[in-house]
Enzyme design. Sequence first.
Site, short mmCIF file in Angstrom:
data_model
loop_
_atom_site.label_atom_id
_atom_site.label_comp_id
_atom_site.label_asym_id
_atom_site.label_seq_id
_atom_site.Cartn_x
_atom_site.Cartn_y
_atom_site.Cartn_z
N LYS A 8 0.75 -1.14 0.07
CA LYS A 8 0.10 -0.02 -0.27
C LYS A 8 0.71 1.33 -0.02
CE LYS A 8 -4.15 -2.00 0.70
NZ LYS A 8 -3.71 -3.53 0.76
C1 PLP Z 1 -4.64 -4.74 0.18
C2 PLP Z 1 -4.00 -5.91 -0.07
C3 PLP Z 1 -3.97 -7.05 -0.92
C4 PLP Z 1 -5.07 -6.97 -2.03
O1 PLP Z 1 -5.01 -5.67 -2.89
P1 PLP Z 1 -6.10 -5.24 -3.93
O2 PLP Z 1 -5.63 -3.89 -4.22
O3 PLP Z 1 -7.20 -5.00 -2.82
O4 PLP Z 1 -6.60 -6.24 -4.64
C5 PLP Z 1 -3.29 -7.95 -1.01
N1 PLP Z 1 -2.23 -8.15 -0.26
C6 PLP Z 1 -1.95 -7.37 1.02
C7 PLP Z 1 -0.85 -7.58 2.04
C8 PLP Z 1 -2.75 -6.12 0.99
O5 PLP Z 1 -2.42 -5.23 1.90
#
Ligand code: PLP
Length: 462
Positions: free
Chosen positions: A112
């Site tokens: 993120k």
């Molecule tokens: C948010 C997240 C995901 C999923 O990503 P999306 O964009 O919602 O599909 C996968 N792995 C981790 C560790 C995350 O924090």
Amino acid sequence: MKYISTRGQVAPIGFIDAVLMGLADDGGLLVPERMPQLTKEELAKWQSLSYPELALEIFSLYIEDEIPRDELKQLVDDSYATFRDEAVTPVRKLKDSQYVMELFHGPTFAFKDVALQFLGNLYSYISRRTSSIIHILGATSGDTGASAIEGVRGKEGIKICILHPHQKVSKVQELQMTTIDDANVLNLSVEGTFDDCQRIIKELFADVDFKHQYHLRAINSINIARILAQIVYYFYAYFRLAEQGQQGAVSFSVPTGNFGDIFAGYMAKQMGLPIHKLIVATNENNILARFVNEGLYQPGEFRGTHSPSMDIQVASNFERYLYYLNNGDADAVASLMARFKSEGSLTVTGDVLKQVQADFAAYSVENEECLDTISEYYKQHDYLLDPHTACGIAASDKLTAEGEVTVTLSTAHPAKFDEAIRLRSISQTYPEQIQALFDKPQFQKVVAGTNDAIKEQLVSFF
Ligand SMILES: *Cc1c(COP(=O)(O)O)cnc(C)c1O
């Protein structure tokens, strides 16, 4: 570049307004009015760019002169200077058919950060330039909250309030959010589930008077800026593989929850990046895998898994894909979404399903298989996967054909999810930044999971 809504009822707006709007006012999602197209020659020119240089080129295609290039460069450079690895998103080879791109070298050890470091700086820039008041309100099941707070803590003109479900996030996730005591940060620990948090937020955003009075802004992946930031690393991985002699199209396996990360890959492919397969890897909450394989989009029963950041039944970014699947027909998307709301499911068949299966492959990973994958890679490749990445790797191993190469996106550092790793008796040493969290005081307010209780907190904070 203008941005339009997938439901067609918002007049085209510029990039900055699109960032501020978040969810489109007609309930749809914002998308660029056209997809920039790259020629082979242009692509070749990008081969040797550093991560920030590449990000600048890609952002420029979507922002054009709305932000002057030198100012955009500063924003990009500041955003990626906080990453611990010089490559920002290094790509490592695990075996001939399997590479992993580590997206977790930012401040909160999850992918993120790649988008939220940039969005934090962008909000700060927009606040200075347009004198907009930026009050960020978000709900998190763990990673987004910490990353968004890290992106804006201490920044002038911005306040952020994050709701997380009380005692239902991993210990490290909770500490990352609540050990921050900057005056512009408020952590509400809500008595209830993540779904309760998300519902409250949605209802507050839907109250347009309240939204405007308190200048509420979104940080989740409905915000188009997050998707754009994530396009960059697909290009970056392609170039790193080319350097290692891997010519031609590359496949990606993406641990998927809200469909944001993999949708960025879809956009990269539409722009002209030679991508072979885009693999949707889900955990037992497998609505998206069922959609790709069977054509049915229907939420099932919620399952708690080892990869909680993917425990999502209704993927908010899915509507963006529906828009392209329907060749940009916003009326069709609006009626599909209305039908989804009233009937609780969507079905595609025939040529449309064929198109879906040309765009994506998909595999859903069960809890035991996720842990088996962690054990296997730890033993055979001396590499510790977090449970989200393990879903991506398991799907990749299942769907990568003989002679093909897949890059799996590693979305989190294993230290964030030690609860799952310990189930296979693997012990790890925490990075010092994570270890240090355990000695810090926590700042959070425990509140009831009602709209009124949250509103009362927001009114006194914002
Ligand atoms: C948010 C997240 C995901 C999923 O990503 P999306 O964009 O919602 O599909 C996968 N792995 C981790 C560790 C995350 O924090």
